[in-house]
Design a protein around this motif. Structure first.
Motif, PDB file in Angstrom:
ATOM      1  N   ASP A   7      15.569 -79.943 -37.161  1.00 52.54           N
ATOM      2  CA  ASP A   7      14.699 -79.702 -38.301  1.00 52.54           C
ATOM      3  C   ASP A   7      14.269 -78.242 -38.351  1.00 52.54           C
ATOM      4  N   LYS A   8      13.882 -77.800 -39.534  1.00 52.63           N
ATOM      5  CA  LYS A   8      13.412 -76.433 -39.723  1.00 52.63           C
ATOM      6  C   LYS A   8      12.021 -76.267 -39.125  1.00 52.63           C
ATOM      7  N   GLN A   9      11.752 -75.118 -38.594  1.00 54.34           N
ATOM      8  CA  GLN A   9      10.418 -74.791 -38.087  1.00 54.34           C
ATOM      9  C   GLN A   9       9.704 -73.809 -39.009  1.00 54.34           C
ATOM     10  N   GLN A  10      10.470 -73.009 -39.730  1.00 54.11           N
ATOM     11  CA  GLN A  10       9.948 -72.050 -40.700  1.00 54.11           C
ATOM     12  C   GLN A  10      10.419 -72.509 -42.074  1.00 54.11           C
ATOM     13  N   ILE A  11       9.484 -72.685 -42.982  1.00 54.99           N
ATOM     14  CA  ILE A  11       9.842 -73.169 -44.309  1.00 54.99           C
ATOM     15  C   ILE A  11       9.285 -72.242 -45.375  1.00 54.99           C
ATOM     16  N   GLY A  12       9.836 -72.343 -46.570  1.00 57.50           N
ATOM     17  CA  GLY A  12       9.380 -71.451 -47.623  1.00 57.50           C
ATOM     18  C   GLY A  12       9.856 -71.867 -48.988  1.00 57.50           C
ATOM     19  N   LEU A  13      10.154 -70.877 -49.800  1.00 58.17           N
ATOM     20  CA  LEU A  13      10.586 -71.087 -51.174  1.00 58.17           C
ATOM     21  C   LEU A  13      11.675 -70.079 -51.516  1.00 58.17           C
ATOM     22  N   THR A  14      12.424 -70.358 -52.569  1.00 58.90           N
ATOM     23  CA  THR A  14      13.363 -69.387 -53.099  1.00 58.90           C
ATOM     24  C   THR A  14      12.570 -68.348 -53.891  1.00 58.90           C
ATOM     25  N   ALA A  15      13.234 -67.332 -54.387  1.00 62.78           N
ATOM     26  CA  ALA A  15      12.553 -66.325 -55.214  1.00 62.78           C
ATOM     27  C   ALA A  15      11.943 -66.977 -56.453  1.00 62.78           C
ATOM     28  N   LYS A  16      12.669 -67.912 -57.083  1.00 65.46           N
ATOM     29  CA  LYS A  16      12.125 -68.608 -58.262  1.00 65.46           C
ATOM     30  C   LYS A  16      10.929 -69.479 -57.877  1.00 65.46           C
ATOM     31  N   LEU A  78       5.113 -89.567 -43.871  1.00 66.45           N
ATOM     32  CA  LEU A  78       5.291 -90.039 -45.239  1.00 66.45           C
ATOM     33  C   LEU A  78       6.754 -89.945 -45.674  1.00 66.45           C
ATOM     34  N   ILE A  79       7.416 -88.860 -45.337  1.00 65.94           N
ATOM     35  CA  ILE A  79       8.836 -88.712 -45.676  1.00 65.94           C
ATOM     36  C   ILE A  79       9.655 -89.807 -44.993  1.00 65.94           C
ATOM     37  N   ASP A  80       9.331 -90.096 -43.751  1.00 62.91           N
ATOM     38  CA  ASP A  80      10.040 -91.139 -43.014  1.00 62.91           C
ATOM     39  C   ASP A  80       9.757 -92.519 -43.603  1.00 62.91           C
ATOM     40  N   ILE A  81       8.502 -92.834 -43.837  1.00 63.25           N
ATOM     41  CA  ILE A  81       8.117 -94.152 -44.360  1.00 63.25           C
ATOM     42  C   ILE A  81       8.737 -94.400 -45.732  1.00 63.25           C
ATOM     43  N   LEU A  82       8.717 -93.379 -46.589  1.00 62.49           N
ATOM     44  CA  LEU A  82       9.252 -93.534 -47.944  1.00 62.49           C
ATOM     45  C   LEU A  82      10.768 -93.363 -48.008  1.00 62.49           C
ATOM     46  N   GLY A  83      11.372 -92.906 -46.905  1.00 61.81           N
ATOM     47  CA  GLY A  83      12.825 -92.738 -46.869  1.00 61.81           C
ATOM     48  C   GLY A  83      13.321 -91.673 -47.827  1.00 61.81           C
ATOM     49  N   ILE A  84      12.598 -90.564 -47.909  1.00 64.97           N
ATOM     50  CA  ILE A  84      12.950 -89.486 -48.840  1.00 64.97           C
ATOM     51  C   ILE A  84      13.827 -88.465 -48.126  1.00 64.97           C
ATOM     52  N   GLY A  85      14.928 -88.093 -48.766  1.00 66.39           N
ATOM     53  CA  GLY A  85      15.777 -87.023 -48.256  1.00 66.39           C
ATOM     54  C   GLY A  85      16.293 -87.273 -46.855  1.00 66.39           C
ATOM     55  N   GLU A  86      16.375 -86.203 -46.100  1.00 60.79           N
ATOM     56  CA  GLU A  86      16.849 -86.265 -44.721  1.00 60.79           C
ATOM     57  C   GLU A  86      15.651 -86.620 -43.832  1.00 60.79           C
ATOM     58  N   THR A  87      15.450 -87.885 -43.600  1.00 62.52           N
ATOM     59  CA  THR A  87      14.268 -88.312 -42.840  1.00 62.52           C
ATOM     60  C   THR A  87      14.274 -87.792 -41.411  1.00 62.52           C
ATOM     61  N   HIS A  88      15.454 -87.483 -40.867  1.00 63.27           N
ATOM     62  CA  HIS A  88      15.539 -86.920 -39.518  1.00 63.27           C
ATOM     63  C   HIS A  88      15.238 -85.411 -39.522  1.00 63.27           C
ATOM     64  N   ARG A  89      15.090 -84.831 -40.708  1.00 60.07           N
ATOM     65  CA  ARG A  89      14.729 -83.417 -40.882  1.00 60.07           C
ATOM     66  C   ARG A  89      13.602 -83.321 -41.915  1.00 60.07           C
ATOM     67  N   PRO A  90      12.431 -83.855 -41.580  1.00 60.89           N
ATOM     68  CA  PRO A  90      11.368 -83.952 -42.583  1.00 60.89           C
ATOM     69  C   PRO A  90      10.878 -82.605 -43.119  1.00 60.89           C
ATOM     70  N   PHE A  91      10.866 -81.552 -42.303  1.00 61.45           N
ATOM     71  CA  PHE A  91      10.401 -80.269 -42.823  1.00 61.45           C
ATOM     72  C   PHE A  91      11.428 -79.641 -43.754  1.00 61.45           C
ATOM     73  N   ALA A  92      12.709 -79.848 -43.488  1.00 61.32           N
ATOM     74  CA  ALA A  92      13.745 -79.381 -44.412  1.00 61.32           C
ATOM     75  C   ALA A  92      13.611 -80.118 -45.742  1.00 61.32           C
ATOM     76  N   THR A  93      13.317 -81.409 -45.667  1.00 59.08           N
ATOM     77  CA  THR A  93      13.099 -82.202 -46.878  1.00 59.08           C
ATOM     78  C   THR A  93      11.841 -81.734 -47.595  1.00 59.08           C
ATOM     79  N   ALA A  94      10.762 -81.501 -46.855  1.00 57.08           N
ATOM     80  CA  ALA A  94       9.500 -81.042 -47.452  1.00 57.08           C
ATOM     81  C   ALA A  94       9.692 -79.707 -48.168  1.00 57.08           C
ATOM     82  N   GLU A  95      10.496 -78.819 -47.585  1.00 56.11           N
ATOM     83  CA  GLU A  95      10.754 -77.521 -48.203  1.00 56.11           C
ATOM     84  C   GLU A  95      11.417 -77.704 -49.565  1.00 56.11           C
ATOM     85  N   LYS A  96      12.387 -78.595 -49.632  1.00 55.32           N
ATOM     86  CA  LYS A  96      13.077 -78.842 -50.901  1.00 55.32           C
ATOM     87  C   LYS A  96      12.145 -79.510 -51.912  1.00 55.32           C
ATOM     88  N   LEU A  97      11.321 -80.439 -51.436  1.00 54.44           N
ATOM     89  CA  LEU A  97      10.343 -81.070 -52.324  1.00 54.44           C
ATOM     90  C   LEU A  97       9.351 -80.041 -52.864  1.00 54.44           C
TER      91      LEU A  97
END
Length: 124
Positions: A7-16, A78-97
């Motif tokens: 999973d990612k440890q540093q998260i962020g956003l694109t320029a947009k 919450l990402i795991d319980i709801l089964g959103i995205g890559e549940t084994h990589r919740p921070f990578a999923t959170a970044e995309k969300l």
């Protein structure tokens, strides 16, 4: 098949996404970008946005996932319980969300919707 990517440890956003988060914190709608980022994750979940629709790359670091964004495990749980995205990589999923959420919320705010309207539509 290769081993699952860590999973990612540093998260962020694109320029947009970074431009969009500026809209969220404008006029003091949120106390800071961290609050706006968390809200965008929650909004994206409630609105049923699909993390697969987020850009696959181009993210610039804004936050340390553990510590700055989350000190406990609520987002990961919450990402795991709801089964959103890559549940084994919740921070990578959170970044995309977050990316999808800030863009959508900014678009709607610029269309003169209120945060109350946006929240209501996501919960319905």
């Amino acid at each position: 098949m290769g081993k699952d990517q860590e999973d990612k440890q540093q998260i962020g956003l694109t320029a947009k996404g970074d431009e969009a988060i500026q809209v969220l914190v404008a006029d003091r709608r949120f106390a800071n970008q961290t609050d706006a980022y968390r809200f965008a994750i929650s909004y994206a979940m409630a609105a049923g946005l699909d993390p697969a629709d987020a850009p696959p790359g181009g993210y610039n670091t804004k936050f340390n996932a553990l510590g700055t964004l989350e000190s406990g495990s609520s987002i990961r749980d919450l990402i795991d319980i709801l089964g959103i995205g890559e549940t084994h990589r919740p921070f990578a999923t959170a970044e995309k969300l977050a990316e999808l959420g800030v863009r959508e919320i900014a678009r709607r705010l610029e269309g003169n919707e209120s945060l109350a309207d946006i929240m209501t539509s996501a919960s319905g």
